[in-house]
Design an enzyme around this catalytic site. Structure first.
Site, PDB file in Angstrom:
ATOM      1  N   GLY A 115       0.810  -1.218   0.000  1.00  0.00           N
ATOM      2  CA  GLY A 115       0.000   0.000   0.000  1.00  0.00           C
ATOM      3  C   GLY A 115       0.836   1.257   0.000  1.00  0.00           C
ATOM      4  NE  ARG A 180      -2.548  -3.866  -0.119  1.00  0.00           N
ATOM      5  CZ  ARG A 180      -1.884  -3.476   0.972  1.00  0.00           C
ATOM      6  NH1 ARG A 180      -0.947  -4.267   1.468  1.00  0.00           N
ATOM      7  NH2 ARG A 180      -2.159  -2.338   1.557  1.00  0.00           N
ATOM      8  CG  ASP A 206       3.783  -7.098   7.703  1.00  0.00           C
ATOM      9  OD1 ASP A 206       3.326  -6.664   6.629  1.00  0.00           O
ATOM     10  OD2 ASP A 206       3.056  -7.526   8.614  1.00  0.00           O
ATOM     11  N   GLY A 207       4.967  -7.753   4.737  1.00  0.00           N
ATOM     12  CA  GLY A 207       4.903  -8.732   3.652  1.00  0.00           C
ATOM     13  C   GLY A 207       6.044  -8.572   2.674  1.00  0.00           C
ATOM     14  CB  VAL A 235       0.835   4.671   7.713  1.00  0.00           C
ATOM     15  CG1 VAL A 235       1.329   5.459   6.525  1.00  0.00           C
ATOM     16  CG2 VAL A 235      -0.233   3.685   7.293  1.00  0.00           C
ATOM     17  CG  ASP A 236      -1.041   0.208  10.148  1.00  0.00           C
ATOM     18  OD1 ASP A 236      -1.552   1.279   9.803  1.00  0.00           O
ATOM     19  OD2 ASP A 236      -1.474  -0.905   9.794  1.00  0.00           O
ATOM     20  CG  MET A 279      -4.972   4.028   7.959  1.00  0.00           C
ATOM     21  SD  MET A 279      -3.735   4.497   6.744  1.00  0.00           S
ATOM     22  CE  MET A 279      -3.274   2.897   6.110  1.00  0.00           C
ATOM     23  CE1 TYR A 393      -7.377   3.209   0.293  1.00  0.00           C
ATOM     24  CE2 TYR A 393      -9.566   3.685   1.140  1.00  0.00           C
ATOM     25  CZ  TYR A 393      -8.619   2.779   0.710  1.00  0.00           C
ATOM     26  OH  TYR A 393      -8.911   1.439   0.719  1.00  0.00           O
ATOM     27  CB  ILE A 395      -3.696   8.988   6.506  1.00  0.00           C
ATOM     28  CG1 ILE A 395      -4.476   9.819   7.522  1.00  0.00           C
ATOM     29  CG2 ILE A 395      -2.388   8.480   7.124  1.00  0.00           C
ATOM     30  CD1 ILE A 395      -4.893   9.058   8.761  1.00  0.00           C
TER      31      ILE A 395
END
Length: 472
Positions: A115, A180, A206-207, A235-236, A279, A393, A395
């Protein structure tokens, strides 16, 4: 370590006559990062760093990182217990006096996956500028469409130079496009080899980091002289070990603007509620920091804390008391909160996104609907308004702020310095403010949940004055 040493356990003795205590540190374990080859002689750094001849640097001897420089993962520990034991250390990031990679033969590939996040374009720009201007690398390519771009069409590989990326740091999103999924390991490595890339810079969450680990292992299995580094973004802020991920501070800033708008709406209505979904699929860092920054939030709900809505001690009871007291309420909810409360069909339980994550149901509209039903049932005939704001979105898509722009620059340059020094399979990032090189697999496995036993969550509780919302 001698925990019985004077003053080692706390505030003892005469405060006017402090004493010095000698402490023996626990053993130190170095979590080292791999070199480009397994042969120490082949990996020896023998090429003088071109920065030494750069007309604008004139670096003193202390400019370069010593081979023995390390940074500690834990900046503090309890003298009485000796924890953690052993101490974990990582190699310090930064330029080395000699290189293990010939810049004239380097061919770099930059890719963004997953993302959007504020700062993606800044990282890309600074990778290109740093490779060109610091090390003289001329073959730098952007790979479009994420990992699948490595085995895509030729026009998915775009040659980049400083002129091409000049204004990218002022733009949101990613100029390279992103997707993705599409992770086909053999096709990706075959594509890297076919186009002669010797360096891969993978930017993602992380993916993406787990994918970079797989690519590193396959490169090693094939015996290829190709370096790979991951630059973690989310962003998390849910990536562990490092102090924070880039884009997070920008996200908090924009999230606070959404909270401000929700507060205005709530205050301007009779029995008004401003509901903001932020988020945070598995962690509530954005919600927590935005709540602390705003000070207008009455309730902050994060994935790390269970809650219930109906009955004694529930969310609705608290909201009603707050409305009676203030005339309004502002609620912030992270997207991963309350997932177990939302009705879910068997099919929805099996659904996953392209990255393999369980599809989350939208807690924002659900909570808005439940608030409306509750008020209508319990307080019929009374005015009530819920204004719902979802800035997700907005953000993700904004350019990085000044702090994140600087951070992205340091991350990009740290990655370049590590690759040119012959390291591979690593992630650059700050640990207690010191930029370090961390093994890719450590970052891919590490998590960063909100520690609800830490001071920050206590600060949130003191600001909102909210209860635990635990069922009796």
């Amino acid at each position: 370590m001698d925990p019985s040493a004077p003053n080692s356990g706390g505030d003892h003795g005469d405060a006017s006559t402090p004493t010095n205590t000698t402490v023996t540190l626990p053993p130190l374990t170095l979590r080292d990062v791999p070199r480009l080859t397994s042969s120490p002689s082949a990996a020896a750094a023998t090429i003088p760093n071109p920065i030494s001849g750069h007309p604008y640097f004139n670096p003193p001897p202390t400019f370069y990182i010593s081979p023995g420089d390390v940074s500690l993962r834990h900046a503090f520990f309890d003298l009485a217990t000796g924890h953690p034991n052993p101490l974990v250390a990582y190699r310090r990031a930064g330029p080395r006096g000699c290189l293990a990679v010939d810049p004239a033969r380097a061919r770099a590939a930059l890719v963004t996956c997953g993302g959007l996040c504020p700062g993606l374009n800044t990282v890309l720009r600074e990778l290109v500028v740093g490779l060109h201007e610091l090390y003289g690398v001329r073959d730098v390519f952007g790979v479009a469409a994420g990992y699948r771009g490595f085995y895509g069409a030729d026009d998915d590989h775009v040659r980049l130079d400083p002129a091409a990326v000049d204004g990218w740091h002022k733009k949101g999103g990613t100029a390279l496009k992103t997707t993705r999924g599409g992770f086909d390991l053999n096709k990706i490595v075959d594509g890297i080899v076919a186009r002669g890339y010797t360096q891969v810079y993978a930017i993602g969450g992380d993916g993406t980091m787990r994918g970079a680990v797989a690519i590193f292992e396959e490169i090693k299995r094939r015996g290829l002289s190709i370096s790979i580094t991951g630059i973690p973004k989310t962003v998390d802020n849910d990536i562990g070990i490092i102090d924070r991920s880039f884009g997070f501070q920008t996200a908090v800033e924009i999230a606070q603007q959404a909270i401000d708008a929700a507060h205005v709406e709530a205050v301007s209505a009779v029995n008004g509620i401003g509901l903001v979904k932020l988020m945070g699929r598995s962690t509530g860092h954005i919600a927590l920091h935005a709540t602390l920054s705003s000070r207008d939030v009455d309730c902050c709900l994060i994935p790390e804390i269970d809650f219930h809505v109906e009955g004694k001690g529930g969310l609705f009871e608290f909201v009603y008391e707050r409305i009676k007291h203030k005339g309004h309420a502002v609620i912030v909810v992270a997207e991963g909160s309350g997932q177990e409360l939302i009705p879910r069909t068997d099919e929805q339980k099996r659904e996953q996104d392209e990255s393999g994550n369980m599809l989350f149901l939208d807690v924002g509209p659900w909570l808005k609907s439940e608030l409306g039903r509750w008020w209508k049932r319990e307080h019929p005939g009374e005015l009530f308004t819920v204004k719902y704001i979802d800035p997700t979105y907005m953000i993700r898509a904004v350019p990085a702020n000044a702090t994140d722009n600087l951070y992205c620059t340091l991350l990009a340059h740290s990655a370049i310095h590590g690759i040119m020094a012959g390291f591979t399979g690593f992630v650059p990032g700050p640990i207690n403010g010191n930029y370090s090189y961390i093994p890719l697999e450590d970052i891919a496995e590490a998590k960063n949940p909100v520690d609800v036993n830490d001071h920050k969550w206590a600060w949130v509780r003191s600001v909102t004055d909210q209860p635990d919302f635990l069922k009796p």
